[in-house]
Design an enzyme around this catalytic site. Structure first.
Site, PDB file in Angstrom:
ATOM      1  N   TRP A 105      13.813 -31.723 -13.656  1.00 23.32           N
ATOM      2  CA  TRP A 105      14.524 -30.928 -12.652  1.00 23.32           C
ATOM      3  C   TRP A 105      14.399 -31.519 -11.259  1.00 23.32           C
ATOM      4  CZ3 TRP A 105      18.369 -28.361 -14.273  1.00 23.32           C
ATOM      5  CH2 TRP A 105      18.338 -27.704 -15.497  1.00 23.32           C
ATOM      6  N   ASP A 180      11.651 -25.632  -5.616  1.00 25.34           N
ATOM      7  CA  ASP A 180      12.439 -25.053  -6.703  1.00 25.34           C
ATOM      8  C   ASP A 180      11.475 -24.318  -7.632  1.00 25.34           C
ATOM      9  OD1 ASP A 180      13.841 -24.427  -8.982  1.00 25.34           O
ATOM     10  OD2 ASP A 180      14.484 -26.486  -9.430  1.00 25.34           O
ATOM     11  N   LYS A 204      14.579 -17.030 -15.733  1.00 27.71           N
ATOM     12  CA  LYS A 204      13.277 -17.273 -16.356  1.00 27.71           C
ATOM     13  C   LYS A 204      12.309 -16.112 -16.113  1.00 27.71           C
ATOM     14  CE  LYS A 204      14.824 -21.728 -16.515  1.00 27.71           C
ATOM     15  NZ  LYS A 204      15.447 -22.751 -15.707  1.00 27.71           N
TER      16      LYS A 204
HETATM   17  C1  LIG Z   1      16.224 -23.753 -15.320  1.00 21.24           C
HETATM   18  C2  LIG Z   1      15.946 -24.549 -14.127  1.00 21.24           C
HETATM   19  C3  LIG Z   1      16.964 -25.011 -13.274  1.00 21.24           C
HETATM   20  C4  LIG Z   1      18.430 -24.797 -13.564  1.00 21.24           C
HETATM   21  O1  LIG Z   1      18.786 -23.479 -13.435  1.00 21.24           O
HETATM   22  P1  LIG Z   1      20.320 -23.021 -13.544  1.00 21.24           P
HETATM   23  O2  LIG Z   1      20.243 -21.571 -13.205  1.00 21.24           O
HETATM   24  O3  LIG Z   1      20.757 -23.303 -14.945  1.00 21.24           O
HETATM   25  O4  LIG Z   1      21.109 -23.799 -12.576  1.00 21.24           O
HETATM   26  C5  LIG Z   1      16.591 -25.711 -12.153  1.00 21.24           C
HETATM   27  N1  LIG Z   1      15.311 -25.948 -11.854  1.00 21.24           N
HETATM   28  C6  LIG Z   1      14.300 -25.541 -12.662  1.00 21.24           C
HETATM   29  C7  LIG Z   1      12.887 -25.842 -12.288  1.00 21.24           C
HETATM   30  C8  LIG Z   1      14.591 -24.825 -13.807  1.00 21.24           C
HETATM   31  O5  LIG Z   1      13.598 -24.409 -14.611  1.00 21.24           O
END
Ligand SMILES: *Cc1c(COP(=O)(O)O)cnc(C)c1O
Length: 371
Positions: A105, A180, A204
């Site tokens: 990511w 993030d 999540k």
């Molecule tokens: C799941 C995830 C994303 C992507 O999320 P979306 O909502 O599908 O855009 C980005 N960064 C991390 C760390 C993630 O776990």
């Protein structure tokens, strides 16, 4: 197994939600608090929805012990839209954007930022196969940056930072730190005051997919204003703040669900309690893997994620068999990410301890069958 639900869901996202939250949503689905219709069909300008929005902001602020000079934004497009929004809002004076690259990511965020500004990879754990995050000793910031971006918990690689990275220049000045937190937000207390921007996709640890939570330090909104004319309106933080997260029709149902999850977290006793539970779940699972004759997790021990636990028998066929048989036992979505293979158990806030116990028990019986 667990009341009305028959499974433990280890999916990395969209992930399982607390059963109490789903039951509450079910009870309110057709007629939200005597409004005469579902919350999905209420105007976003209605008092009922404005109350939900305000509650969600207040509850999240309380959970995070949010300092006064931070704003909470509800946005759309998940975390990935923020891969574009962050550079477009925060880029400044042609300064490069710094990245700590600790996995899949981090790379995705970096690739997108590159379209809008020069990117400087300050440190990377790629050469380890991303089996660790970045440590303080791995780098020193030497020149000004628009901001420094990192991914505290790498959802796919299963590594995590164990402290907030250093964002100080040699002259003592700090560059804004951007995180993030999609797969670790609200899993433990954090010191928000260390960050410029925190963002997270909701699917999540918070609620339905599509919603993104963004927390912005107020002084950075000036940059957002400066960049306003050269970027999509819906991604501009200053605009979203000014419109109280209603720059267009907001994802009302997702915000409603997030509010219920925030309430549930408060009812559990807040983030200290959640942290202890998450710690106990992770310990149980890693201990089972490390004492197993079949399964391995190669992430460096002090960099292991407490949310996403990749593991493997190092035999693709056996891994597939495991995921399939586990599914039949009600332990669902244990296959690893398509880019990586193997197995992965995501054990976010909503996963009860009993779910991890059930998984560990199944791992043992599988091992006895095949080793
Ligand atoms: C799941 C995830 C994303 C992507 O999320 P979306 O909502 O599908 O855009 C980005 N960064 C991390 C760390 C993630 O776990």
């Amino acid at each position: 197994m667990v009341g009305a639900k028959k499974t433990y869901n280890f999916c990395s996202g969209p992930a399982m939600l607390p059963e109490d939250v789903l039951l509450k949503a079910q009870a309110e689905l057709l007629n939200y608090q005597n409004q005469g219709d579902s919350v999905m069909a209420l105007s976003h300008r209605s008092d009922a929805f404005l109350e939900i929005l305000a509650q969600a902001q207040q509850r999240l602020a309380a959970l995070l012990d949010l300092p006064d000079h931070y704003r909470i934004l509800f946005m759309q497009g998940g975390a990935s839209a923020q891969f574009s929004a962050v550079p477009l809002n925060l880029r400044q004076n042609n300064l490069p954007i710094g990245f700590l690259d600790s996995g899949y990511w981090s790379q995705k965020a970096l690739e997108e930022a590159q379209k809008y500004a020069e990117v400087d990879v300050i440190a990377s754990s790629q050469s380890s196969g991303y089996l660790k995050a970045i440590e303080q000793a791995d780098y020193q910031l030497s020149k000004p940056l628009s901001y420094l971006h990192y991914t505290p918990n790498e959802t796919i690689d299963g590594n995590a930072f164990y402290c907030i990275p250093n964002n100080q220049l040699p002259n003592g000045q700090e560059v804004p730190l951007v995180a993030d937190m999609s797969s670790c937000i609200l899993s433990e207390p954090i010191d928000v005051s260390r960050f410029g921007v925190i963002y997270a996709g909701a699917q999540k640890n918070i609620g339905p997919a599509g919603l993104a939570i963004v927390i912005v330090r107020e002084d950075l909104l000036a940059r957002s204003q400066q960049n306003q004319q050269a970027m999509p309106r819906l991604l501009n933080y200053a605009t979203v703040v000014e419109q109280n997260s209603m720059a267009n029709t907001p994802p009302t149902f997702a915000i409603y669900m997030a509010n219920l999850v925030f309430q549930w977290l408060q009812q559990q006793g807040g983030l200290e309690v959640i942290q202890q539970r998450n710690q106990a779940k992770a310990e149980l699972l890693y201990q089972a893997i490390d004492s197993s004759r079949l399964f391995v997790n190669n992430v460096e021990k002090n960099h292991r994620s407490k949310m996403n636990v990749p593991f493997s028998s190092q035999n693709a066929e056996l891994d597939a068999k495991f995921a399939e048989q586990a599914q039949q036992q009600g332990l669902i979505s244990l296959q690893g990410h398509r880019s990586k293979g193997g197995l992965r158990a995501s054990i976010y806030n909503a996963m009860p301890y009993q779910g991890v116990e059930a998984l560990v028990q199944f791992m043992k019986s599988f091992e006895n069958q095949y080793v």
